[in-house]
Design a protein around this motif. Structure first.
Motif, PDB file in Angstrom:
ATOM      1  N   SER A 100      94.192 -14.374  52.955  1.00 31.32           N
ATOM      2  CA  SER A 100      93.069 -14.262  54.301  1.00 31.32           C
ATOM      3  C   SER A 100      92.644 -15.713  54.439  1.00 31.32           C
ATOM      4  CB  SER A 100      92.168 -13.310  54.132  1.00 31.32           C
ATOM      5  OG  SER A 100      91.331 -13.175  53.187  1.00 31.32           O
ATOM      6  N   LYS A 110      95.157  -5.539  47.881  1.00 29.83           N
ATOM      7  CA  LYS A 110      94.019  -6.019  48.430  1.00 29.83           C
ATOM      8  C   LYS A 110      93.801  -7.368  48.119  1.00 29.83           C
ATOM      9  CE  LYS A 110      91.932  -1.585  49.004  1.00 29.83           C
ATOM     10  NZ  LYS A 110      90.787  -0.543  48.547  1.00 29.83           N
ATOM     11  N   GLN A 111      94.009  -7.534  46.776  1.00 32.13           N
ATOM     12  CA  GLN A 111      93.892  -8.796  45.969  1.00 32.13           C
ATOM     13  C   GLN A 111      94.708  -9.768  46.545  1.00 32.13           C
ATOM     14  OE1 GLN A 111      93.618  -8.573  41.787  1.00 32.13           O
ATOM     15  NE2 GLN A 111      94.019 -10.805  41.588  1.00 32.13           N
ATOM     16  N   GLU A 138      96.130  -9.681  49.707  1.00 36.41           N
ATOM     17  CA  GLU A 138      95.584 -10.066  51.094  1.00 36.41           C
ATOM     18  C   GLU A 138      94.516 -10.900  51.035  1.00 36.41           C
ATOM     19  OE1 GLU A 138      96.950  -9.243  53.822  1.00 36.41           O
ATOM     20  OE2 GLU A 138      98.701  -8.129  52.814  1.00 36.41           O
ATOM     21  N   GLY A 139      93.452 -10.625  50.128  1.00 37.49           N
ATOM     22  CA  GLY A 139      92.360 -11.275  50.010  1.00 37.49           C
ATOM     23  C   GLY A 139      92.508 -12.946  49.798  1.00 37.49           C
TER      24      GLY A 139
END
Length: 489
Positions: free
Chosen positions: A393, A386-387, A389-390
């Motif tokens: 993004s 998640k980190q 992908e953040g």
């Protein structure tokens, strides 16, 4: 529940594994230990082990021995002889060894010998030996000498044990027990039976006497060898050849501040420092230099391994690089490096580079590159996506994604593992040094190989322990500084 149990009783009955799992696991473990006990013959090893020798070796680490020999001569006289490098120093006269002496007149036969002498005339010439000398034989002769000999020697091993040596009889008192060893005309040793603290393998051979921590002794046909032990490290600062040997701390301090020089070529302080560093018995400077080599070997080898394993771990992580052949190739490379033990790599590089620290650094580097690479890659594969992908993004470049999305998660793990391997390699560098890779390990092996300098072994082991404790404190401090500590709730 009763209705359900009446209709579907099988569902509520536990399986055989659930009912007997603890019994089966415990029985399996017990059978495994019984097998190991039989396979490795643990009982036989424990039964045949000589625990007294182990205790003696441990005592030698923290003590030293004074080894006088009471030699019994053929004409009935005796003399006390000390080894050349005995720690008691020159002109030994300890209070625990007393002797009675007498003046005797001896007739000593001096055998004849052949002596070379130049010819009186050189007018004759020989083609075989033009410069040959003639040999003259001297006849054997006798000489009468008046000497002082020892007629009786008493050695106090401790407050209750003593050995009394005369030319014909050796009496040994240990506590309330006493044995008398007769030396007959044939110089054979006769004593039967012997107590538990005296050992003689076969009649006529030497008798070994044990006095616990106080030391031990040997009674032979012509000599009584004494090994009296004292607690401490004798001559640790100044050996017997030093001008400061045997002086008290107050005398030493007075000499260091005095203007009167013991050696005109240098000051008293310089002489004292020189005597300590170049002490031939303890070799402080050489030991400290070898210890520094060990520290450098561990640090440099771990640093190089960390630098190489860091980028390779990104190639081995499947979630970072989606290329299965490259992932497998790098992982197999890590397996190859860590599958060969550091000790074997040290033997290989010692042959390649010769004995020295370079072989030790290379062995640590090769082994730790594979191990750290595997640990780093597994840490990367377990990160939270998640980190990453953040960061991705917001349109960050691939390198920025790894920098801000991956490194903050794995950097504490990488740092902790690298610091642990640095501590561990300090100990490992000592072991591989014994095979020629340099450092204090080679020095330690040389001291152990003599089977006599166990106090030097204890000294070097103590230095290694101090270094490990200091590095552990440094590692914890660096880890806390880089990773940070959680504040108490």
């Amino acid at each position: 529940m009763d209705a359900i149990a009446a209709r579907h009783g099988a569902l509520l009955q536990p399986s055989i594994w659930m009912r007997f799992r603890f019994l089966l696991i415990g029985g399996s473990v017990l059978l495994y230990f019984v097998f190991c006990w039989w396979f490795f013959a643990v009982g036989q090893v424990l039964g045949s082990a000589n625990w007294a020798i182990a205790g003696t070796y441990l005592a030698d680490w923290v003590s030293y021995e004074i080894r006088p020999d009471i030699e019994i001569e053929a004409d009935g006289g005796m003399k006390i002889v000390y080894p050349r490098f005995d720690p008691i120093g020159p002109n030994p006269n300890p209070d625990w060894l007393t002797s009675e002496r007498a003046t005797v007149t001896r007739t000593i036969e001096i055998p004849g010998s052949a002596q070379s002498a130049a010819p009186k005339s050189v007018s004759s010439f020989s083609f075989m030996a033009p410069n040959a000398t003639t040999e003259t034989a001297t006849q054997a002769r006798t000489e009468v000498r008046t000497e002082e000999v020892v007629t009786k020697a008493t050695i106090a091993m401790n407050a209750s044990d003593r050995i009394i040596v005369t030319p014909d009889v050796v009496e040994v008192h240990r506590g309330n027990e006493m044995i008398s060893v007769n030396l007959d005309a044939g110089r054979a040793i006769n004593q039967d039976p012997l107590p538990s603290w005296a050992e003689q393998r076969r009649p006529g051979e030497k008798i070994v006497l044990a006095f616990g921590f106080s030391g031990w002794a040997e009674i032979r046909d012509d000599v009584v060898k004494i090994h009296k032990r004292f607690l401490g490290w004798e001559g640790f600062f100044f050996d017997t050849s030093s001008l400061y040997f045997g002086k008290s701390w107050s005398e030493l301090l007075g000499l260091l501040v005095s203007d009167q020089r013991l050696d005109p070529a240098q000051s008293n302080l310089s002489l004292a420092v020189n005597d300590v560093l170049y002490n031939p018995s303890w070799q402080h400077l050489d030991v400290w230099t070898k210890l520094l080599q060990t520290i450098v070997m561990a640090f440099v080898g771990t640093l190089f391994a960390m630098v190489i394993a860091f980028p390779l771990s990104f190639l081995a992580a499947r979630n970072i690089l989606h290329n299965c052949p490259v992932n497998q190739l790098v992982k197999r490379f890590f397996d190859f490096q860590r599958s060969v033990d550091m000790f074997i790599w040290a033997l290989f590089f010692t042959r390649a580079f010769g004995p020295g620290p370079l072989a030790g650094i290379s062995a640590i580097f090769f082994t730790d590159t594979g191990t750290l690479g595997k640990l780093y890659s597994e840490a990367l594969e377990n990160i939270d996506d998640k980190q990453r992908e953040g960061v991705k993004s917001v349109g960050a470049a691939p390198l920025a994604v790894q920098r801000f999305g991956v490194l903050p998660q794995v950097l504490p793990v990488f740092t902790s593992q690298a610091l642990y391997f640095w501590e561990s390699n300090t100990r490992s560098a000592t072991i591989i040094g014994a095979v020629g890779a340099g450092g204090i390990g080679l020095k330690l092996w040389e001291a152990m190989r003599t089977n006599q300098d166990w106090e030097n072994v204890g000294y070097m082991v103590l230095l290694i322990l101090i270094v490990v404790f200091v590095f552990d404190s440094i590692s914890n401090a660096v880890r806390s500084r880089l990773i940070g500590r959680r504040s108490a709730p």
